[in-house]
Design a protein around this motif. Structure first.
Motif, PDB file in Angstrom:
ATOM      1  N   ALA A   1       1.033  -1.286   0.070  1.00 62.21           N
ATOM      2  CA  ALA A   1      -0.062  -0.189   0.014  1.00 62.21           C
ATOM      3  C   ALA A   1       0.999   1.384  -0.124  1.00 62.21           C
ATOM      4  N   ARG A   2       0.320   2.324  -0.504  1.00 61.31           N
ATOM      5  CA  ARG A   2       0.983   3.779  -0.502  1.00 61.31           C
ATOM      6  C   ARG A   2       0.070   4.739   0.198  1.00 61.31           C
ATOM      7  N   PRO A   3       0.538   5.851   0.266  1.00 63.28           N
ATOM      8  CA  PRO A   3      -0.328   6.792   1.124  1.00 63.28           C
ATOM      9  C   PRO A   3      -1.371   7.297   0.234  1.00 63.28           C
ATOM     10  N   VAL A   4      -2.646   7.175   0.735  1.00 58.81           N
ATOM     11  CA  VAL A   4      -3.505   7.862  -0.054  1.00 58.81           C
ATOM     12  C   VAL A   4      -4.605   8.758   0.688  1.00 58.81           C
TER      13      VAL A   4
ATOM     14  N   THR B   1       4.150  11.081  -6.690  1.00 57.53           N
ATOM     15  CA  THR B   1       5.437  10.744  -7.472  1.00 57.53           C
ATOM     16  C   THR B   1       5.801   9.286  -7.049  1.00 57.53           C
ATOM     17  N   VAL B   2       6.230   8.378  -7.816  1.00 55.63           N
ATOM     18  CA  VAL B   2       6.741   7.091  -7.376  1.00 55.63           C
ATOM     19  C   VAL B   2       8.060   7.219  -7.802  1.00 55.63           C
ATOM     20  N   ARG B   3       8.375   7.325  -9.026  1.00 54.54           N
ATOM     21  CA  ARG B   3       9.605   7.630  -9.493  1.00 54.54           C
ATOM     22  C   ARG B   3       9.866   8.766 -10.468  1.00 54.54           C
ATOM     23  N   GLU B   4      11.175   9.356 -10.197  1.00 53.24           N
ATOM     24  CA  GLU B   4      11.378  10.624 -10.939  1.00 53.24           C
ATOM     25  C   GLU B   4      12.241  10.317 -12.389  1.00 53.24           C
ATOM     26  N   GLY B   5      12.092  11.314 -13.345  1.00 52.67           N
ATOM     27  CA  GLY B   5      12.878  10.849 -14.534  1.00 52.67           C
ATOM     28  C   GLY B   5      12.803  12.091 -15.441  1.00 52.67           C
ATOM     29  N   ALA B   6      13.593  12.395 -16.472  1.00 51.15           N
ATOM     30  CA  ALA B   6      13.690  13.444 -17.202  1.00 51.15           C
ATOM     31  C   ALA B   6      12.912  13.425 -18.537  1.00 51.15           C
ATOM     32  N   GLY B   7      12.493  12.183 -18.825  1.00 51.36           N
ATOM     33  CA  GLY B   7      11.769  11.815 -20.161  1.00 51.36           C
ATOM     34  C   GLY B   7      10.467  12.046 -20.048  1.00 51.36           C
ATOM     35  N   GLY B   8       9.580  10.969 -20.436  1.00 50.81           N
ATOM     36  CA  GLY B   8       8.078  11.094 -20.258  1.00 50.81           C
ATOM     37  C   GLY B   8       7.309  10.917 -19.089  1.00 50.81           C
TER      38      GLY B   8
ATOM     39  N   ASN C   1       2.592  -3.531 -12.362  1.00 49.78           N
ATOM     40  CA  ASN C   1       3.006  -3.801 -13.678  1.00 49.78           C
ATOM     41  C   ASN C   1       3.447  -2.593 -14.376  1.00 49.78           C
ATOM     42  N   VAL C   2       3.179  -1.155 -13.933  1.00 46.57           N
ATOM     43  CA  VAL C   2       3.844  -0.162 -14.656  1.00 46.57           C
ATOM     44  C   VAL C   2       5.217   0.025 -14.200  1.00 46.57           C
ATOM     45  N   LEU C   3       5.571  -0.098 -12.908  1.00 42.91           N
ATOM     46  CA  LEU C   3       6.920  -0.055 -12.340  1.00 42.91           C
ATOM     47  C   LEU C   3       7.730  -0.985 -13.031  1.00 42.91           C
TER      48      LEU C   3
ATOM     49  N   TYR D   1       1.210   8.025  -9.416  1.00 48.57           N
ATOM     50  CA  TYR D   1       0.524   7.069  -8.933  1.00 48.57           C
ATOM     51  C   TYR D   1      -0.717   7.645  -8.708  1.00 48.57           C
ATOM     52  N   ALA D   2      -2.039   7.102  -9.186  1.00 52.66           N
ATOM     53  CA  ALA D   2      -3.149   7.656  -9.251  1.00 52.66           C
ATOM     54  C   ALA D   2      -4.263   6.762  -8.488  1.00 52.66           C
ATOM     55  N   THR D   3      -4.901   7.082  -7.216  1.00 52.12           N
ATOM     56  CA  THR D   3      -6.011   6.286  -6.819  1.00 52.12           C
ATOM     57  C   THR D   3      -7.089   7.116  -6.604  1.00 52.12           C
ATOM     58  N   THR D   4      -7.251   8.442  -6.896  1.00 46.41           N
ATOM     59  CA  THR D   4      -8.577   9.195  -7.030  1.00 46.41           C
ATOM     60  C   THR D   4      -8.286   9.760  -8.533  1.00 46.41           C
TER      61      THR D   4
END
Length: 300
Positions: free
Chosen positions: A167-170, A178-185, A196-198, A210-213
């Motif tokens: 679980a993550r804070p919601v 934000t779960v992971r940061e990057g400079a691309g898309g 699955n996305v990670l 990450y979106a739960t709402t």
């Protein structure tokens, strides 16, 4: 680990003990789980039988008396079949309630297409004033359910057998995290699609939100993730009808050149029903299928 539906039953049973304002309306589905609650609160736990239009109407009627109804059945019977009642009895009359679904897009493939509802969120998008939660873990489902039960507005909580490992804070403001940061898309993972996305974006220079709402759509979080880039590439991975949120993302980026790829459940009916994992693979929502399509979109 218990399922989201198990947690819903346990949490709602406790909430009925704690808050005399709450009522529960069922249409046979999950009734066995609420046996104790029905005995303890016979005036606030009502089973209408297999009558989904009445299910919604009874819940809205309770809301008109000042109760806070929690209305529950499979998604296809909660949103699609009684849609006119959702539109009029809750929306037109201006009352609040909490619709909690089970079954999701293909949780019980053996039940066939009658028990699948990949279009539920898109259908609710045609109505005004609905908050839509799509938890990715039973703990998140409990937090969002408790928050919804304590409010007064119209809320849809979409539960699924598919779950992330942790679980993550919601809750609270309900924004994307934000779960992971990057400079691309930027890749937005909705609810149970996060793991699955990670896995699919491992090693990619991309930001994962990450979106739960999902309604209201957190356009501000998307703009922050895009940052000061001259143009934006955005992928939205949803566990329901592909493209459901592309319009909302387009609106958020209206003043910025951008491309959006909406990934989710295809509109094509898969008539050999199989198992849930096979549906994920068939719709390209497993890590391998997601990686292929994200790579192609981002030009890697």
């Amino acid at each position: 680990m218990d399922t989201m539906r198990d947690r819903f039953i346990a949490t709602t049973s406790r909430l009925l003990d704690e808050d005399p304002r709450l009522a529960l309306v069922l249409a046979e589905i999950s009734r066995d789980g609420f046996d104790r609650a029905e005995r303890a609160h016979p005036d606030r736990v009502v089973n209408v039988g297999i009558r989904e239009q009445l299910l919604i109407g009874a819940g809205a009627g309770m809301a008109l008396t000042g109760l806070r109804p929690i209305v529950h059945t499979f998604a296809s019977f909660l949103v699609e079949r009684p849609f006119e009642q959702v539109k009029l009895d809750f929306g037109h009359q201006g009352v609040g309630g909490v619709l909690v679904s089970a079954g999701a897009s293909y949780d019980w493939p053996a039940g066939g297409f009658t028990h699948m509802s990949p279009g539920d969120v898109a259908l609710l998008d045609t109505l005004d004033g609905w908050t839509v939660h799509v938890p990715g873990h039973p703990d998140e489902a409990e937090t969002l359910l408790r928050e919804a039960a304590a409010g007064n507005d119209r809320v849809y909580v979409r539960l699924s057998l598919q779950s992330n490992d942790r679980a993550r804070p919601v809750g609270g403001a309900g924004g994307f995290s934000t779960v992971r940061e990057g400079a691309g898309g930027v890749v937005i993972a909705v609810g149970p699609m996060l793991d699955n996305v990670l896995a699919a974006t491992e090693g990619l220079d991309a930001t994962v939100l990450y979106a739960t709402t999902v309604r209201p759509f957190d356009g501000d979080a998307l703009r922050r993730a895009v940052g000061d880039r001259a143009a934006a590439d955005v992928v939205i991975v949803e566990p329901y009808l592909a493209g459901t949120s592309t319009g909302a993302a387009n609106d958020a980026l209206a003043d910025l050149p951008h491309r959006i790829l909406g990934l989710g459940v295809a509109s094509e009916e898969l008539r050999r029903y199989g198992q849930m994992d096979e549906h994920l693979t068939a719709h390209g929502l497993d890590p391998h299928g997601l990686r292929q399509r994200i790579d192609a979109f981002l030009g890697r």
